[in-house]
Design a protein around this motif. Sequence first.
Motif, mmCIF file in Angstrom:
data_model
loop_
_atom_site.group_PDB
_atom_site.id
_atom_site.type_symbol
_atom_site.label_atom_id
_atom_site.label_comp_id
_atom_site.label_asym_id
_atom_site.label_seq_id
_atom_site.Cartn_x
_atom_site.Cartn_y
_atom_site.Cartn_z
ATOM 1 N N TRP A 53 0.831 -1.219 0.000
ATOM 2 C CA TRP A 53 0.000 0.000 0.000
ATOM 3 C C TRP A 53 0.863 1.265 0.000
ATOM 4 O O TRP A 53 0.595 2.230 -0.723
ATOM 5 C CB TRP A 53 -0.897 0.026 1.252
ATOM 6 N N THR A 54 1.897 1.255 0.848
ATOM 7 C CA THR A 54 2.756 2.446 0.950
ATOM 8 C C THR A 54 3.417 2.729 -0.389
ATOM 9 O O THR A 54 3.437 3.867 -0.870
ATOM 10 C CB THR A 54 3.827 2.248 2.039
ATOM 11 N N SER A 55 3.953 1.671 -1.005
ATOM 12 C CA SER A 55 4.670 1.846 -2.260
ATOM 13 C C SER A 55 3.729 2.316 -3.370
ATOM 14 O O SER A 55 4.039 3.256 -4.116
ATOM 15 C CB SER A 55 5.338 0.528 -2.650
ATOM 16 N N GLN A 77 7.635 0.234 10.096
ATOM 17 C CA GLN A 77 7.161 1.236 9.145
ATOM 18 C C GLN A 77 8.299 2.136 8.675
ATOM 19 O O GLN A 77 8.331 2.533 7.514
ATOM 20 C CB GLN A 77 6.007 2.044 9.747
ATOM 21 N N LEU A 78 9.259 2.446 9.547
ATOM 22 C CA LEU A 78 10.425 3.224 9.096
ATOM 23 C C LEU A 78 11.177 2.440 8.012
ATOM 24 O O LEU A 78 11.635 3.015 7.016
ATOM 25 C CB LEU A 78 11.365 3.530 10.270
ATOM 26 N N ASN A 79 11.304 1.128 8.204
ATOM 27 C CA ASN A 79 11.985 0.304 7.185
ATOM 28 C C ASN A 79 11.226 0.336 5.863
ATOM 29 O O ASN A 79 11.832 0.418 4.793
ATOM 30 C CB ASN A 79 12.117 -1.153 7.673
ATOM 31 N N ILE A 80 9.908 0.302 5.956
ATOM 32 C CA ILE A 80 9.108 0.366 4.726
ATOM 33 C C ILE A 80 9.306 1.726 4.047
ATOM 34 O O ILE A 80 9.523 1.814 2.839
ATOM 35 C CB ILE A 80 7.613 0.102 5.026
ATOM 36 N N PHE A 81 9.266 2.793 4.831
ATOM 37 C CA PHE A 81 9.463 4.131 4.250
ATOM 38 C C PHE A 81 10.837 4.227 3.575
ATOM 39 O O PHE A 81 10.969 4.762 2.473
ATOM 40 C CB PHE A 81 9.339 5.199 5.342
ATOM 41 N N GLU A 82 11.843 3.699 4.252
ATOM 42 C CA GLU A 82 13.209 3.757 3.705
ATOM 43 C C GLU A 82 13.280 2.994 2.374
ATOM 44 O O GLU A 82 13.841 3.479 1.388
ATOM 45 C CB GLU A 82 14.171 3.143 4.730
ATOM 46 N N ARG A 83 12.681 1.813 2.370
ATOM 47 C CA ARG A 83 12.711 0.989 1.160
ATOM 48 C C ARG A 83 11.949 1.668 0.020
ATOM 49 O O ARG A 83 12.422 1.701 -1.126
ATOM 50 C CB ARG A 83 12.087 -0.385 1.480
ATOM 51 N N VAL A 84 10.792 2.222 0.313
ATOM 52 C CA VAL A 84 9.982 2.853 -0.731
ATOM 53 C C VAL A 84 10.702 4.073 -1.297
ATOM 54 O O VAL A 84 10.703 4.310 -2.508
ATOM 55 C CB VAL A 84 8.581 3.219 -0.169
ATOM 56 N N GLU A 85 11.347 4.823 -0.436
ATOM 57 C CA GLU A 85 12.084 5.989 -0.938
ATOM 58 C C GLU A 85 13.224 5.546 -1.859
ATOM 59 O O GLU A 85 13.450 6.141 -2.918
ATOM 60 C CB GLU A 85 12.637 6.802 0.240
ATOM 61 N N ARG A 86 13.919 4.486 -1.463
ATOM 62 C CA ARG A 86 15.026 3.971 -2.283
ATOM 63 C C ARG A 86 14.486 3.489 -3.626
ATOM 64 O O ARG A 86 15.037 3.786 -4.683
ATOM 65 C CB ARG A 86 15.700 2.828 -1.522
ATOM 66 N N LEU A 139 15.314 10.296 7.383
ATOM 67 C CA LEU A 139 14.395 9.890 6.310
ATOM 68 C C LEU A 139 13.353 10.976 6.011
ATOM 69 O O LEU A 139 12.518 10.800 5.130
ATOM 70 C CB LEU A 139 13.672 8.591 6.701
ATOM 71 N N GLY A 140 13.391 12.075 6.760
ATOM 72 C CA GLY A 140 12.377 13.121 6.563
ATOM 73 C C GLY A 140 10.987 12.673 6.981
ATOM 74 O O GLY A 140 9.981 13.159 6.466
ATOM 75 N N VAL A 141 10.901 11.722 7.892
ATOM 76 C CA VAL A 141 9.601 11.238 8.361
ATOM 77 C C VAL A 141 9.132 12.126 9.515
ATOM 78 O O VAL A 141 9.889 12.417 10.445
ATOM 79 C CB VAL A 141 9.691 9.767 8.821
ATOM 80 N N ILE A 142 7.878 12.563 9.422
ATOM 81 C CA ILE A 142 7.331 13.462 10.442
ATOM 82 C C ILE A 142 6.776 12.643 11.604
ATOM 83 O O ILE A 142 5.902 11.793 11.396
ATOM 84 C CB ILE A 142 6.204 14.322 9.825
ATOM 85 N N PRO A 143 7.264 12.881 12.837
ATOM 86 C CA PRO A 143 6.583 12.281 13.982
ATOM 87 C C PRO A 143 5.377 13.149 14.330
ATOM 88 O O PRO A 143 5.509 14.309 14.698
ATOM 89 C CB PRO A 143 7.637 12.322 15.099
ATOM 90 N N SER A 144 4.192 12.576 14.163
ATOM 91 C CA SER A 144 2.959 13.316 14.449
ATOM 92 C C SER A 144 2.461 12.806 15.793
ATOM 93 O O SER A 144 1.939 11.699 15.898
ATOM 94 C CB SER A 144 1.945 13.046 13.328
#
Length: 540
Positions: free
Chosen positions: A324-326, A348-357, A385-390
């Motif tokens: 879904w993220t990708s 989820q950080l790992n998923i974000f990192e992978r999707v950005e790559r 990773l530029g991920v916002i902690p909300s």
Amino acid sequence: MSTSRQPPAITIAIVNGAVWTGEPNRPWAEAVALSGERIAVVGSTSEIRSRISPETRLIDARGGMVVPGFVDSHVHFLSGGMNLASVQLRDARTPADFIARIKTFAASVQPGTWITGGDWDHQNWGGELPQRSWIDSITPNNPVWINRLDGHMALANTAAMRAAKVPPSGGDVAGGTIVRDGSGAPTGIFKDNAQDLIDPAVPDPTAAMLDRALDAAMTYVAERGVTSVDHMGTWADLAVFERANKARKLRTRIYAAVPLSTWGRLRDTVRARGQGDSWLRIGGLKGFVDGSLGSHTAAMMKPFTDAPSDSGLLVNTPEDLYSWTSSADKSHLHVIVHAIGDRAINLQLNIFERVERENGPRDRRFRIEHAQHIAAADIPRFAELGVIPSMQPYHAIDDGRWAEKVIGPERARTTYAFRSLRDTGARLAFGSDWFVAPPTPLEGIYAAVTRRTLDDKHPGGWIPEQKITVEDALRAYTTGGAYASFQETEKGSLTPGKLADVVIIDRDLTKIAPETIRDAKIEYTIVGGRVVFERVNAAH
Ligand SMILES: [Zn+2]
């Protein structure tokens, strides 16, 4: 003719204030002038007095603080509005009090009417979960389906279970828990995905009820200085907001996120209609990795301290979350994911990192909602990773009463790690998670600055090294919130040309003892140049 060069007419002038602009180059001023829905001038009182006309509404802030309208970056707006009209259990302090309030409320509604909402908290009386046997005899004619304040578990009475045709045994649900008594019968508590067993039986609210809930929610947050919310909800919610926007009835700006699994529908909708206007925007997708700490459903790397065989659960598979993220990211949509436990956040950080790559560089502003219990090694990854902690600072002083019992002292040190996140360069966005917590930024600022738990057992602050300053907290509620929804060029600071979303507080929060921040009062809330709240006895 030089009409086009005339400075714009000032509709509202706010003078004699401690104006905190949110602009790093010019953080403080005395006065703000608004022209229609935009900010015209930020400057000195004399400068702005010279610009007023007989048509200008003059507001004397009398030394109070003037700040950009607060952005609450995480709400469930319609549930919040609906719950205002339902039984109030948030501050029920004992099982007897809990039962008495339900009894009183049940007597006030028609037989057959479902009783929902509630926002109870079993931690108020030491942690014993409520059960249907507590309330069956006082609610024989009304199905009851009332949620814990975090929304991760709820109590059904027998009438509700009967209406939902819950089987007496078996029927376990992936990503959820049915709490059972010694004989295997459900006690009435359903956690996370197990709530899906009851939810479908609850009659849908009518359009009129939803419109009323939205109106009540807008009034409620305006009283608290909130001018914008990021709503985590459904397509049905979005339809309610669209109806109100078409009728030009919105008084709160809404960024409405829809479920992450529906990214394809959102892609098509954005392609067909764009992302909306300054009142109602779309483009965000909200997903879930895990549950909550208070329900023991947050996904942890190691078991809970008070439940050594349990380390929480994932409410979606890692494969689904990745796909879904990708896909959403490839469609240039905004991915916002709930993750509370250290294992969930790491996943989820790992998923974000992978999707950005894989998908290449882009201004994507991935968000992790709540980000409560972060493994120490993952803290710097937010900034990297530029991920916002909300985050929701009120949860810290609420959970802080009992969280160490559940995760132990070591993991507590990187819990609600506002300061560590800030120091590593993460861009915090703050919110409430209303209905889960009150949508009251002044309470949130108090919580982030003092970390004094609600039971007052930590006068110097719970994990005090994670405290931040008033200005840090203000940024997370204004510029940080605007950035977290890609709207920082339109709002979030008091800057000429931006939307005239302004709040006046009766005192300067940077000049008072931190423990008195929660006593401060909102005097005015202005959205798009229109006063949507003013305190009755604010004598100006
Ligand atoms: Zn939420």
